[in-house]
Design a protein around this motif. Structure first.
Motif, short mmCIF file in Angstrom:
data_model
loop_
_atom_site.label_atom_id
_atom_site.label_comp_id
_atom_site.label_asym_id
_atom_site.label_seq_id
_atom_site.Cartn_x
_atom_site.Cartn_y
_atom_site.Cartn_z
N GLY A 81 3.99 1.15 -7.33
CA GLY A 81 3.11 0.12 -6.78
C GLY A 81 3.17 -1.16 -7.59
N ARG A 82 3.22 -1.03 -8.92
CA ARG A 82 3.29 -2.23 -9.77
C ARG A 82 4.61 -2.97 -9.56
NH1 ARG A 82 0.71 1.10 -13.74
NH2 ARG A 82 2.74 1.51 -14.72
N ALA A 93 0.83 -1.21 0.00
CA ALA A 93 0.00 0.00 0.00
C ALA A 93 0.86 1.26 0.00
CB ALA A 93 -0.93 -0.01 1.21
N TYR A 116 2.12 1.84 -3.56
CA TYR A 116 1.09 2.43 -4.42
C TYR A 116 0.83 3.88 -4.05
CZ TYR A 116 -0.38 -1.64 -7.11
OH TYR A 116 -0.44 -2.69 -8.01
N GLU A 156 4.15 -4.77 -6.39
CA GLU A 156 3.22 -5.86 -6.63
C GLU A 156 3.93 -7.06 -7.24
OE1 GLU A 156 0.03 -8.21 -6.96
OE2 GLU A 156 -0.23 -6.17 -6.18
N VAL A 161 -7.96 -4.35 -4.36
CA VAL A 161 -7.43 -3.03 -4.70
C VAL A 161 -8.52 -2.19 -5.37
CG1 VAL A 161 -5.82 -1.83 -6.22
CG2 VAL A 161 -5.03 -3.75 -4.84
N SER A 173 3.36 5.98 -6.25
CA SER A 173 2.86 6.14 -7.61
C SER A 173 2.36 4.78 -8.11
CB SER A 173 3.95 6.65 -8.56
OG SER A 173 4.91 5.63 -8.81
N GLU A 174 1.59 4.82 -9.17
CA GLU A 174 1.08 3.57 -9.75
C GLU A 174 2.23 2.70 -10.24
OE1 GLU A 174 -1.86 0.84 -10.83
OE2 GLU A 174 -2.06 2.71 -9.70
N GLU A 175 3.24 3.31 -10.85
CA GLU A 175 4.38 2.55 -11.37
C GLU A 175 5.14 1.86 -10.25
OE1 GLU A 175 8.60 3.19 -13.77
OE2 GLU A 175 7.23 4.87 -13.50
#
Length: 233
Positions: A77-78, A67, A70, A81, A149, A73-75
């Motif tokens: 977070g990926r 968390a 993310y 992940e 998510v 940033s989205e990047e």
């Protein structure tokens, strides 16, 4: 008539239950070394020069760290992940399953109850695990972290019921923790705890609404068979 050897409060739940949602912690553990995975995510963040909050920065919970990533940033977070996903997929190939899972799923299917799985893990890892143990064909939907998510209010489990198309008061959630049992009850479902997988019996009791605690999935499977098909109406 339900045999008396099934405890009355459990029998009452099963008689009302047309659908079952099994939280994944009842079935196994796809993050057997959570602190190691959390540290990998933390190292990735620090190496990238990203600051973490004081409370989360040293957490040994990989989901907290995910968390946090993310939140950057989205990047990022990926990237986090992927680290968690890789650890889960690896574990799916070797971690032990809970005794009685197959018997329980078969009992549900034999008495006309649908079964779904909800997990905090990646869907691919959950599917891989269920396939390895020969359980995937006994289970309907298997919702994972991607669903969580997209539905941050999942703490109540209401989005889970909506996603699989079931009515809360006709659904029993099989849990290994008090927090999961409470989430099920807050959403209007029944809760059945399995003791000593994560928490002892005395920690699983309580909360709002109907709940019961069983000693094992095997015992729950026997109770489902004894109670038979759910009551009409």
């Amino acid at each position: 008539m339900t045999p008396l050897r099934v405890r009355p409060h459990l029998a009452e739940i099963l008689e009302r239950t047309r659908h079952v949602v099994v939280t994944f912690s009842v079935l196994g553990n796809l993050l057997p070394e959570p602190a190691v995975v959390a540290r990998q995510v933390g190292d990735m963040l620090r190496e990238g020069g990203f600051r973490t909050s004081l409370l989360i920065g040293e957490s040994d919970n990989p989901f907290d760290m995910l968390a946090e990533a993310y939140g950057v940033s989205e990047e990022v977070g990926r990237r986090a992940e992927q680290l968690v996903h890789d650890a889960e997929v690896d574990a799916a190939d070797w971690v032990a399953g809970t005794a009685g899972a197959g018997e329980f799923f078969e009992a549900c299917r034999g008495t006309g109850r649908s079964v779904a799985v909800y997990a905090p893990h990646s869907e691919s890892a959950v599917g891989r695990y269920l396939h390895r143990l020969g359980l995937r064909g006994l289970v309907g939907p298997a919702l994972g972290r991607g669903f969580a998510v997209r539905n941050p209010a999942v703490r109540t489990l209401a989005p889970v019921f909506d996603a699989i198309g079931v009515v809360a008061h006709e659904t029993a959630v099989v849990c290994a923790t008090f927090s999961a049992m409470s989430a099920a009850q807050r959403a209007g479902a029944h809760a059945i705890g399995v003791e000593r997988i994560r928490e002892p019996r005395k920690m699983l009791h309580g909360g709002e609404g109907r709940n019961a605690v069983v000693r094992s999935l095997t015992a729950l499977a026997d109770a489902v068979v004894e109670c038979g098909e759910p009551r009409a109406g």
